[in-house]
Structure formats: structure tokens, C-alpha cells
Design a protein around this motif. Structure first.
Motif, PDB file in Angstrom:
ATOM      1  N   MET A 173       0.816  -1.201   0.000  1.00 14.69           N
ATOM      2  CA  MET A 173       0.000   0.000   0.000  1.00 14.69           C
ATOM      3  C   MET A 173       0.856   1.260   0.000  1.00 14.69           C
ATOM      4  N   SER A 174       2.165   1.134  -0.133  1.00 20.43           N
ATOM      5  CA  SER A 174       2.989   2.334  -0.149  1.00 20.43           C
ATOM      6  C   SER A 174       2.934   3.040  -1.502  1.00 20.43           C
ATOM      7  N   ILE A 175       2.437   2.369  -2.546  1.00 19.37           N
ATOM      8  CA  ILE A 175       2.336   2.996  -3.862  1.00 19.37           C
ATOM      9  C   ILE A 175       1.094   3.867  -3.938  1.00 19.37           C
ATOM     10  N   ILE A 176      -0.059   3.350  -3.493  1.00 16.16           N
ATOM     11  CA  ILE A 176      -1.295   4.132  -3.485  1.00 16.16           C
ATOM     12  C   ILE A 176      -1.359   4.908  -2.183  1.00 16.16           C
ATOM     13  N   ILE A 177      -1.402   6.234  -2.280  1.00 13.00           N
ATOM     14  CA  ILE A 177      -1.467   7.060  -1.081  1.00 13.00           C
ATOM     15  C   ILE A 177      -2.914   7.264  -0.660  1.00 13.00           C
ATOM     16  N   LYS A 178      -3.766   7.732  -1.589  1.00  8.99           N
ATOM     17  CA  LYS A 178      -5.188   7.897  -1.269  1.00  8.99           C
ATOM     18  C   LYS A 178      -5.985   7.992  -2.561  1.00  8.99           C
ATOM     19  N   PRO A 179      -7.270   7.644  -2.505  1.00 11.59           N
ATOM     20  CA  PRO A 179      -8.115   7.821  -3.695  1.00 11.59           C
ATOM     21  C   PRO A 179      -8.547   9.279  -3.830  1.00 11.59           C
ATOM     22  N   ILE A 180      -8.822   9.687  -5.053  1.00 14.64           N
ATOM     23  CA  ILE A 180      -9.314  11.037  -5.313  1.00 14.64           C
ATOM     24  C   ILE A 180     -10.823  10.942  -5.491  1.00 14.64           C
ATOM     25  N   VAL A 181     -11.553  11.669  -4.656  1.00 14.71           N
ATOM     26  CA  VAL A 181     -13.005  11.660  -4.728  1.00 14.71           C
ATOM     27  C   VAL A 181     -13.461  13.086  -5.027  1.00 14.71           C
ATOM     28  N   THR A 182     -13.594  13.390  -6.308  1.00 17.24           N
ATOM     29  CA  THR A 182     -14.100  14.688  -6.739  1.00 17.24           C
ATOM     30  C   THR A 182     -15.294  14.452  -7.648  1.00 17.24           C
ATOM     31  N   GLU A 183     -15.969  15.527  -8.005  1.00 15.97           N
ATOM     32  CA  GLU A 183     -17.133  15.407  -8.871  1.00 15.97           C
ATOM     33  C   GLU A 183     -16.768  14.825 -10.232  1.00 15.97           C
ATOM     34  N   LYS A 184     -15.689  15.308 -10.801  1.00 17.22           N
ATOM     35  CA  LYS A 184     -15.287  14.866 -12.138  1.00 17.22           C
ATOM     36  C   LYS A 184     -14.859  13.395 -12.140  1.00 17.22           C
ATOM     37  N   ILE A 185     -14.040  13.007 -11.181  1.00 18.88           N
ATOM     38  CA  ILE A 185     -13.573  11.617 -11.119  1.00 18.88           C
ATOM     39  C   ILE A 185     -14.736  10.676 -10.802  1.00 18.88           C
ATOM     40  N   THR A 186     -15.668  11.100  -9.951  1.00 11.76           N
ATOM     41  CA  THR A 186     -16.822  10.270  -9.639  1.00 11.76           C
ATOM     42  C   THR A 186     -17.687  10.043 -10.871  1.00 11.76           C
ATOM     43  N   LYS A 187     -17.887  11.092 -11.674  1.00  8.17           N
ATOM     44  CA  LYS A 187     -18.660  10.944 -12.909  1.00  8.17           C
ATOM     45  C   LYS A 187     -17.941  10.030 -13.892  1.00  8.17           C
ATOM     46  N   ASP A 188     -16.610  10.169 -14.018  1.00  8.72           N
ATOM     47  CA  ASP A 188     -15.836   9.271 -14.884  1.00  8.72           C
ATOM     48  C   ASP A 188     -15.950   7.816 -14.412  1.00  8.72           C
ATOM     49  N   GLY A 189     -16.021   7.605 -13.107  1.00  6.98           N
ATOM     50  CA  GLY A 189     -16.166   6.256 -12.582  1.00  6.98           C
ATOM     51  C   GLY A 189     -17.489   5.636 -12.960  1.00  6.98           C
ATOM     52  N   GLU A 190     -18.549   6.444 -12.961  1.00  4.26           N
ATOM     53  CA  GLU A 190     -19.867   5.926 -13.310  1.00  4.26           C
ATOM     54  C   GLU A 190     -20.003   5.692 -14.810  1.00  4.26           C
TER      55      GLU A 190
END
Length: 96
Positions: free
Chosen positions: A1-18
Motif C-alpha cells: 500500500m505504499s504505492i497508493i497514497i489515497k483515492p481522489i473523490v471529486t465530482e469529475k472523477i466520480t462521474k468518470d467512474g460511473e
């Protein structure tokens, strides 16, 4: 888990995820695309099809106030946008 620091939860990234199955992460600056792919697959149990990375530089600001100059800086970081296989998803809100 040292490579992934944290997920990005923004409006744009959330819409891209959906819509496009893309999810964003702040990752270690020295990590390459192959390491990021392996870390996301191991952490979330999905198969990654594509990884895009971006390096953000530190922004310096100067504010003029009554008490004088105040200087500040934001941190530099590396962002990775990963696309997972069709039909799979990553749930950031579920505590596993």
C-alpha cells in the motif's frame, strides 16, 4: 500500500467512474504505470486495462495582508487515473 497514497473523490472523477469506469488515485512520485496497475489490482480486486499518470508541481502563493507578506505552498504530487475492465467497479465508500 505504499504505492497508493489515497483515492481522489471529486465530482469529475466520480462521474468518470460511473460512465467510463475510471478512478483516480494519488500515488507515490517514483511509481511507474506497471507498479500502479499491480497495486490497484491487489488492493481492490479488479483488473486494470489502462493507467494514465500526471505529475503536479508545487504552487507557490504570496498574500499581501495588513501584517505583511505571507507566503505559502501546496504540495507536489502524482495522480494516476486507472480504467478498470467493463462491468467491474471500485467502491471507495464501503469500509472493508
Amino acid at each position: 500500500m505504499s504505492i497508493i497514497i489515497k483515492p481522489i473523490v471529486t465530482e469529475k472523477i466520480t462521474k468518470d467512474g460511473e460512465v467510463f469506469n475510471r478512478f483516480g488515485f494519488v500515488v507515490d512520485k517514483k511509481a511507474n504505470k506497471i507498479e500502479i496497475k499491480k497495486a490497484v489490482e491487489a488492493a481492490y480486486g479488479v483488473s486494470v486495462t489502462e493507467v494514465n499518470t500526471m505529475n503536479y508541481r508545487a504552487d507557490r502563493t504570496v498574500k499581501y495582508t495588513k501584517s505583511g507578506l505571507i507566503s505559502g505552498k501546496t504540495n507536489a504530487y502524482k495522480k494516476a487515473v486507472v480504467q478498470v475492465k467493463e462491468g467491474e467497479t471500485i467502491d471507495f465508500y464501503n469500509n472493508i
